[in-house]
Design a protein around this motif. Structure first.
Motif, PDB file in Angstrom:
ATOM      1  N   ASN A 455       0.874  -1.249  -0.128  1.00  0.00           N
ATOM      2  CA  ASN A 455      -0.034   0.155   0.064  1.00  0.00           C
ATOM      3  C   ASN A 455       0.984   1.222  -0.070  1.00  0.00           C
ATOM      4  O   ASN A 455       0.315   2.443  -0.281  1.00  0.00           O
ATOM      5  N   ASP A 456       1.946   1.007   0.225  1.00  0.00           N
ATOM      6  CA  ASP A 456       3.050   2.362   0.019  1.00  0.00           C
ATOM      7  C   ASP A 456       3.815   2.386  -1.356  1.00  0.00           C
ATOM      8  O   ASP A 456       4.519   3.033  -1.439  1.00  0.00           O
ATOM      9  N   GLY A 457       3.247   1.666  -2.342  1.00  0.00           N
ATOM     10  CA  GLY A 457       3.541   1.915  -3.761  1.00  0.00           C
ATOM     11  C   GLY A 457       4.703   1.034  -4.419  1.00  0.00           C
ATOM     12  O   GLY A 457       5.256   0.984  -5.330  1.00  0.00           O
ATOM     13  N   PHE A 458       5.185  -0.075  -3.773  1.00  0.00           N
ATOM     14  CA  PHE A 458       6.274  -0.956  -3.958  1.00  0.00           C
ATOM     15  C   PHE A 458       5.621  -2.122  -4.762  1.00  0.00           C
ATOM     16  O   PHE A 458       4.720  -2.820  -4.407  1.00  0.00           O
ATOM     17  N   ILE A 459       6.068  -2.478  -6.071  1.00  0.00           N
ATOM     18  CA  ILE A 459       5.573  -3.409  -6.680  1.00  0.00           C
ATOM     19  C   ILE A 459       7.040  -4.104  -7.178  1.00  0.00           C
ATOM     20  O   ILE A 459       7.850  -3.871  -7.519  1.00  0.00           O
ATOM     21  N   THR A 460       6.759  -5.658  -7.038  1.00  0.00           N
ATOM     22  CA  THR A 460       7.787  -6.661  -7.038  1.00  0.00           C
ATOM     23  C   THR A 460       7.223  -7.485  -8.165  1.00  0.00           C
ATOM     24  O   THR A 460       5.856  -8.098  -7.893  1.00  0.00           O
ATOM     25  N   VAL A 461       7.811  -7.936  -9.029  1.00  0.00           N
ATOM     26  CA  VAL A 461       7.323  -8.766 -10.248  1.00  0.00           C
ATOM     27  C   VAL A 461       8.513  -9.870 -10.495  1.00  0.00           C
ATOM     28  O   VAL A 461       9.452  -9.861 -10.637  1.00  0.00           O
ATOM     29  N   ALA A 462       7.807 -11.259 -10.749  1.00  0.00           N
ATOM     30  CA  ALA A 462       8.503 -12.236 -11.140  1.00  0.00           C
ATOM     31  C   ALA A 462       8.511 -12.155 -12.669  1.00  0.00           C
ATOM     32  O   ALA A 462       7.354 -12.465 -13.452  1.00  0.00           O
ATOM     33  N   ASP A 463       9.821 -11.735 -13.365  1.00  0.00           N
ATOM     34  CA  ASP A 463      10.006 -11.635 -14.531  1.00  0.00           C
ATOM     35  C   ASP A 463      10.560 -12.929 -15.391  1.00  0.00           C
ATOM     36  O   ASP A 463      11.686 -13.025 -15.491  1.00  0.00           O
ATOM     37  N   SER A 464       9.494 -13.950 -15.462  1.00  0.00           N
ATOM     38  CA  SER A 464       9.801 -15.150 -15.606  1.00  0.00           C
ATOM     39  C   SER A 464      10.712 -15.535 -16.751  1.00  0.00           C
ATOM     40  O   SER A 464      11.586 -16.043 -16.930  1.00  0.00           O
ATOM     41  N   GLY A 465      10.104 -14.765 -18.163  1.00  0.00           N
ATOM     42  CA  GLY A 465      11.098 -14.948 -19.217  1.00  0.00           C
ATOM     43  C   GLY A 465      12.389 -14.575 -19.103  1.00  0.00           C
ATOM     44  O   GLY A 465      13.287 -14.958 -19.897  1.00  0.00           O
ATOM     45  N   ASN A 466      12.828 -13.316 -18.610  1.00  0.00           N
ATOM     46  CA  ASN A 466      14.046 -12.941 -18.299  1.00  0.00           C
ATOM     47  C   ASN A 466      14.835 -13.521 -17.020  1.00  0.00           C
ATOM     48  O   ASN A 466      15.982 -13.150 -16.741  1.00  0.00           O
ATOM     49  N   ASN A 467      14.101 -14.403 -16.137  1.00  0.00           N
ATOM     50  CA  ASN A 467      15.131 -15.015 -15.248  1.00  0.00           C
ATOM     51  C   ASN A 467      15.440 -13.887 -14.129  1.00  0.00           C
ATOM     52  O   ASN A 467      16.592 -14.346 -13.605  1.00  0.00           O
ATOM     53  N   ARG A 468      14.542 -13.404 -13.646  1.00  0.00           N
ATOM     54  CA  ARG A 468      14.926 -12.233 -12.623  1.00  0.00           C
ATOM     55  C   ARG A 468      13.606 -11.658 -11.834  1.00  0.00           C
ATOM     56  O   ARG A 468      12.460 -12.010 -12.171  1.00  0.00           O
ATOM     57  N   ILE A 469      13.746 -10.999 -10.789  1.00  0.00           N
ATOM     58  CA  ILE A 469      12.883 -10.328 -10.039  1.00  0.00           C
ATOM     59  C   ILE A 469      13.087  -8.731  -9.996  1.00  0.00           C
ATOM     60  O   ILE A 469      13.987  -8.304  -9.744  1.00  0.00           O
ATOM     61  N   CYS A 470      11.930  -7.950 -10.507  1.00  0.00           N
ATOM     62  CA  CYS A 470      12.150  -6.467 -10.827  1.00  0.00           C
ATOM     63  C   CYS A 470      11.308  -5.948  -9.604  1.00  0.00           C
ATOM     64  O   CYS A 470      10.282  -6.260  -9.307  1.00  0.00           O
ATOM     65  N   PHE A 471      11.774  -4.656  -9.607  1.00  0.00           N
ATOM     66  CA  PHE A 471      10.953  -3.985  -8.543  1.00  0.00           C
ATOM     67  C   PHE A 471      10.922  -2.250  -9.119  1.00  0.00           C
ATOM     68  O   PHE A 471      11.777  -1.584  -9.638  1.00  0.00           O
ATOM     69  N   TRP A 472       9.701  -1.821  -8.763  1.00  0.00           N
ATOM     70  CA  TRP A 472       9.168  -0.457  -8.983  1.00  0.00           C
ATOM     71  C   TRP A 472       8.586   0.249  -7.847  1.00  0.00           C
ATOM     72  O   TRP A 472       8.244  -0.791  -6.882  1.00  0.00           O
ATOM     73  N   LYS A 473       8.663   1.387  -7.835  1.00  0.00           N
ATOM     74  CA  LYS A 473       8.088   2.395  -6.718  1.00  0.00           C
ATOM     75  C   LYS A 473       7.223   3.422  -7.306  1.00  0.00           C
ATOM     76  O   LYS A 473       7.717   4.329  -8.405  1.00  0.00           O
ATOM     77  N   ILE A 474       5.754   3.309  -7.165  1.00  0.00           N
ATOM     78  CA  ILE A 474       4.792   4.081  -7.740  1.00  0.00           C
ATOM     79  C   ILE A 474       4.363   5.118  -6.838  1.00  0.00           C
ATOM     80  O   ILE A 474       4.580   5.018  -5.648  1.00  0.00           O
TER      81      ILE A 474
END
Length: 523
Positions: A455-474
């Motif tokens: 709820n404070d705007g952090f998004i974590t994504v399993a980027d499966s095809g690129n074999n990595r975990i990525c992070f955004w702050k909205i």
């Protein structure tokens, strides 16, 4: 490949005979002659375009792994010149009969009544035919009964959707638009979007310029590359966090669950055959993982298994969610059912997510609203139900295989597996933000799966095809909607409906041209 990938996600190779732009269900995949994509078994509309070649639009059923789809583009034919003059009697306008004189060679004539145009072009002594303007522009308007939309955007290159159908990118001219109300959406990655319902009149030509606002978010970083080490992944599917900020990753094709601390330092891991979904339930279970072999396993904070349930599910089953009472919801992907169990593992009920072929992927509890969200890859949207299984509507209509879901207390985030995007929706279905875009660059995504949103705007994504975990702050700042200026070259009567000269249209200034359209006669 492994069991779940054989049953659901497959690789498909797209080949063309010339360098082409390739779209799958309206989503741009890339430009080239050879592409390999991970895609779900389903039916897709392929669009292949290349300058100087005839456009191909074909629906293809993807049914097996390593399927090859070939497209052969043919050149646009050029009309050959004729060896003799070919005279063609022009068609007569309705209600008018008149003999036409054969024009002299090398001369362009304009004949007929005052408001009729018949043009005959003579090129190098060879007549290319009598050309008559079948769709006469009456006072600057388009073909009577339909409208023309000339759409531009700032920046250009934005995708244009008319009534949910991807029509291409700006600048673009849409002809033959039927009279009445239409939903128009202009959206660009890394920018906001403009969307509204417009009321168009037949025989009008509209110019629409959408000024889009930049998204208020920051890309932070990605963790991992392909491999088997402590900071490597092989098709990670889901991510979750515990109350201390520790990150857990289901590293699907490495057959393990990996734990990192809140500084993303490696802590430990445990083996699990083809782990799919991970959920951390604060009040009921702690960390739960669903194996491809359909056991639901409970772990302690050291990733030691402490309990397991056999729900007698069908392969593959992916989605998992827990409500405030500890009831467990599982998406049985292979049958189209959402199944509900109590906290002891006892079966309560099941219901279809529309059809047996809907391919439900993930489940998310919309806390505070007593709703369950279920993503359907095959039907390209997210369905809403109450906790008893009664349908409560849907979100989206053109999502390229919606997969992972996350609710941050206000908005629902959806991963587009085939589109390489994360899309943010309000619960009433308004699309307000898109991040990512298909690719391998740091800010891009390739087959994203699981999402975790706070709820404070952090998004974590399993980027499966690129074999990595990525992070955004909205940013928590409200993202402004784009604005559009609509100009109309109008006929002698005002536009019907709620869009009139000098008025405002749904909060957007309606700028109407004061210059009436005029017939242009070349000299």
């Amino acid at each position: 490949m492994e069991e779940i990938r054989k049953n659901y996600i497959v690789s498909a190779t797209i080949r063309t005979n010339v360098i082409s732009k390739i779209y799958i269900d309206g989503t741009f995949i890339g430009e080239g002659k050879y592409f390999t994509v991970d895609i779900s078994k389903s039916s897709y509309k392929f669009t292949i375009e290349s300058p100087g070649y005839q456009k191909i639009e074909r629906t293809v059923q993807i049914v097996e792994n390593n399927q090859i789809v070939d497209f052969v583009l043919e050149k646009i034919p050029v009309t050959p010149s004729q060896n003799k003059v070919v005279e063609k009697k022009p068609e007569e306008l309705p209600g008018k009969k008149e003999e036409e004189k054969t024009p002299r060679q090398g001369v362009k004539t304009v004949s007929g009544k005052k408001k009729r145009s018949k043009l005959l072009y003579i090129l190098g002594g060879t007549a290319l035919g009598a050309v008559i303007l079948a769709a006469v522009l009456k006072k600057g308007t388009a073909e009577a009964g339909t409208a023309t939309l000339e759409i531009t955007s700032e920046p250009s290159g934005a995708e244009v959707f008319l009534d949910g159908v991807n029509k291409g990118v700006t600048p673009i001219t849409l002809t033959g638009v039927s009279e009445g109300r239409h939903e128009l959406r202009v959206v660009l990655e890394l920018y906001g979007e403009w969307t509204d319902v417009i009321n168009v009149a037949g025989g009008q030509r509209y110019t629409i310029n959408a000024v889009l606002s930049p998204f208020k978010y920051d890309f932070l970083d990605c963790l991992g590359t392909f491999g088997k080490g402590n900071y490597n992944f092989y098709h990670p599917w889901y991510v979750t966090f515990d109350n201390n900020g520790n990150l857990y990753v289901s590293d699907h094709d490495n057959h393990r669950i990996v734990k990192y601390d809140n500084q993303l330092r490696y802590k430990t891991q445990t083996e699990l055959s083809l782990p799919t979904v991970l959920v951390y339930s604060t009040h009921h279970f702690g960390l739960l993982a669903l194996s491809a072999y359909l056991y639901l396993i409970k772990y302690n904070n050291n990733l030691s298994p402490v309990a397991a349930w056999d729900f007698k599910l069908k392969i593959p089953s992916k989605g998992l969610a827990i409500d405030d009472k500890g009831n467990i919801y599982v998406a049985e992907t292979s049958t189209g059912y959402l199944k509900k169990f109590n906290s002891a593992g006892g079966f309560i009920k099941k219901w279809l997510v529309r059809t047996a072929n809907s391919q439900p992927i993930d489940v998310e509890v919309i806390r505070g609203e007593n709703l369950i969200a279920v993503s359907s890859c095959a039907l390209k949207r997210v369905y809403l139900f109450d906790l008893s299984g009664n349908a409560k509507g849907s979100i989206g209509s053109d999502i390229a295989c919606p997969a992972g879901l996350a609710y941050d207390g206000i908005s629902l985030f959806v991963s587009s597996y085939n589109g390489g995007k994360i899309i943010k929706y309000t619960l009433n279905g308004k699309r307000v933000l898109t991040i990512g875009g298909f690719g391998s660059a740091p800010r891009k995504l390739r087959n994203p799966f699981g999402i975790f949103a706070t709820n404070d705007g952090f998004i974590t994504v399993a980027d499966s095809g690129n074999n990595r975990i990525c992070f955004w702050k909205i940013s928590d700042q409200v993202i402004p909607s784009g604005k559009a200026t609509i100009s109309v070259v109008r006929s002698s009567k005002n536009i019907h409906g709620n869009y009139m000269e000098g008025s405002t249209y749904k909060g957007i200034p309606a700028v109407v041209s004061k210059t009436k359209g005029k017939r242009i006669k070349k000299k």
